[in-house]
Design a protein around this motif. Structure first.
Motif, mmCIF file in Angstrom:
data_model
loop_
_atom_site.group_PDB
_atom_site.id
_atom_site.type_symbol
_atom_site.label_atom_id
_atom_site.label_comp_id
_atom_site.label_asym_id
_atom_site.label_seq_id
_atom_site.Cartn_x
_atom_site.Cartn_y
_atom_site.Cartn_z
ATOM 1 N N GLU A 30 0.647 -1.522 -0.463
ATOM 2 C CA GLU A 30 -0.111 -0.616 0.190
ATOM 3 C C GLU A 30 0.993 1.669 -0.297
ATOM 4 O O GLU A 30 0.701 2.238 -0.764
ATOM 5 N N LEU A 31 1.851 1.432 0.407
ATOM 6 C CA LEU A 31 2.507 2.612 0.716
ATOM 7 C C LEU A 31 3.809 2.802 -0.240
ATOM 8 O O LEU A 31 3.493 3.441 -1.219
ATOM 9 N N PHE A 32 3.752 1.608 -0.767
ATOM 10 C CA PHE A 32 4.568 1.287 -2.448
ATOM 11 C C PHE A 32 3.797 2.351 -3.169
ATOM 12 O O PHE A 32 4.199 3.226 -4.600
ATOM 13 N N LEU A 33 2.196 1.650 -2.897
ATOM 14 C CA LEU A 33 1.582 1.925 -4.279
ATOM 15 C C LEU A 33 1.304 3.842 -4.193
ATOM 16 O O LEU A 33 1.320 4.001 -4.883
ATOM 17 N N LYS A 34 1.020 4.464 -3.233
ATOM 18 C CA LYS A 34 1.013 5.289 -2.552
ATOM 19 C C LYS A 34 1.793 6.303 -3.272
ATOM 20 O O LYS A 34 1.590 7.709 -3.371
#
Ligand SMILES: NC(=O)c1ccc[n+]([C@@H]2O[C@H](COP(=O)([O-])OP(=O)(O)OC[C@H]3O[C@@H](n4cnc5c(N)ncnc54)[C@H](O)[C@@H]3O)[C@@H](O)[C@H]2O)c1
Length: 437
Positions: A30-34
């Motif tokens: 999720e963090l990488f996608l954000k």
């Protein structure tokens, strides 16, 4: 190759691969996608992949709508075909590291995952181990699996260990805000992994080797285990001495230096705190060292569920309720508040121990609709049902429980979390100093 990788990192063109989409892997995805990277998520559980594709993520703190959007945009590719990992430039290994029944580290997941990575390993790959494990795992186990005749670490591919500090349920310290301890097998490995992390978190602390990073993670978790054990042992003593340990903690907390509050409870749970002392003690034996102090702390914590069960019987007898006739309602079964994780939860052990010995035992947990292992389903909370039970056993102090109402509508409460502060003759507390028999 190195320059090309750094350019890709800066342009967010680096494709991220996450192997193992659980409490660590999914928030990392999720963090990488954000941060606008695209992610390939690989997990061996086809049930998980199927659910994720439908937008069912089952982990709190996850922005399900956001992840589902990214799946639809093809920015988050989910698969149980490991071959798709070869399209990733950096692969994060986030698999379980449990102990066996005999409390010996079970590294089979890390070994299997490393073997999977070896099958797709190519020049320019960056591999990062995230699983909590004993020192020397990255270099003695993972590297040995990855490094064949053709590919050399630091030259052809890059490997490092970056422990995970995610704290599920913590709204304040999200993974983006938690400083990261980072290492690489070579200086080049470290440099590239650092460039990746600089894109997603605000602070990176590099250390000289993977084994320093591995030991740091164990030290942090064992620090918690040892201090919780100290609080638990103090609570046991205070119970007998008629001293309210919760009041003692509040008083000790006023010291502005050299003290940090830890709290007693029904035992430790989750995937890390109860397990990590055994990872270190296993490794220490290789060096002819018995880390007795640490294993003793783990033992103190492991015995807490038995103490809670003993106290339940004492309370029932004191209240003139024959245990075989007793109806008990457990409130909270996850290993800590406001999350759904029941792995190694002391509540599960306590229910198992009580189940055969009392007339009826039920539970309520808004985060845990069922406990498959025990074939139990959570009751729905209604104040009216409290009166149907002889004893309310509070094991997890979820914020959503209406404590005032519970106090008013229950016959007897055994509070293992120090929620009920005021003395009240129908409330017993672990560490409350109320044993008078
Ligand atoms: N849960 C936490 O709060 C936390 C915090 C810090 C560190 N850790 C550490 O991180 C690691 C992962 O923990 P977790 O809580 O995310 O575990 P988890 O069980 O929630 O997730 C692990 C995932 O890996 C998958 N998996 C297992 N073997 C695989 C393989 N060979 N290939 C692909 N997928 C595979 C499983 O199906 C599962 O979905 C552990 O070492 C743990 O100690 C966990």
């Amino acid at each position: 190759m190195e320059k090309e990788l750094i350019k890709k990192i800066k342009n967010k063109k680096l494709k991220i691969g996450i192997l193992g989409l659980g409490y660590v892997g999914l928030p990392l995805a999720e963090l990488f996608l954000k941060k606008n990277f695209s992610v390939i998520g690989f997990d061996i559980s086809s049930k998980k992949i199927k659910n994720f594709k439908k937008g069912i993520f089952e982990i709190e703190d996850i922005d399900s709508d956001f992840l589902y959007e990214k799946i639809k945009e093809n920015k988050f590719i989910l698969t149980n075909d490991y071959l798709k990992l070869r399209y990733a430039d950096a692969i994060f290994i986030c698999v379980p590291t449990p102990v066996t029944k005999e409390r010996v580290p079970d590294l089979s997941y890390v070994i299997n995952a490393s073997e999977t990575v070896r099958k797709v390993l190519r020049k320019g790959h960056v591999i990062i181990l995230k699983s909590t494990t004993f020192p020397e795992t990255t270099e003695d186990i993972v590297l040995k699996i990855l490094e064949g005749k053709k590919l050399k670490v630091g030259r052809d591919f890059y490997l490092g260990y970056v422990p995970e500090r995610v704290n599920p349920g913590d709204k304040k310290f999200t993974i983006e805000k938690i400083p990261v301890v980072l290492s690489g097998v070579t200086e080049k490995c470290k440099k590239i992994i650092k460039e990746i992390y600089k894109e997603i978190v605000s602070y990176v602390h590099t250390v000289s080797s993977p084994k320093v990073a591995e030991m740091t993670k164990l030290y942090e978790n064992i620090f918690r285990n040892v201090n919780i054990a100290l609080a638990n042992q103090m609570a046991l003593l205070c119970d007998k001495m008629g001293i309210n340990f919760w009041e003692v903690i509040e008083a000790a907390k006023t010291k502005p230096f050299g003290f940090m509050a830890f709290y007693p409870g029904p035992g430790v749970g989750g995937h890390c705190i109860p397990v990590d002392p055994y990872y270190l003690s296993f490794k220490a034996k290789e060096y002819d060292i018995e880390i007795d102090f640490i294993t003793l702390a783990a033992k103190v914590n492991d015995e807490m569920p038995y103490y809670v069960v003993d106290r339940v019987f004492h309370i029932l007898i004191k209240e003139k309720i024959f245990p075989m006739d007793a109806k008990i309602l457990v409130m909270g079964v996850s290993f800590k508040k406001d999350i759904s994780d029941i792995r190694n939860s002391p509540a599960i052990k306590i229910i198992k121990l009580l189940k055969q010995k009392v007339k009826k035992i039920e539970y309520i947990d808004p985060f845990v609709p069922e406990i498959e292992d025990l074939k139990m389903k959570s009751l729905k909370y209604k104040k009216e049902i409290l009166k149907n039970f002889d004893l309310i056993l509070l094991l997890t102090d979820h914020s959503a429980f209406p404590y005032e109402e519970i106090m008013k509508n229950s016959k007897i409460i055994f509070d293992t979390r120090g929620v009920f502060k005021k003395k009240n003759k129908k409330i017993y507390r672990l560490g409350g100093g109320e044993i008078d028999f």
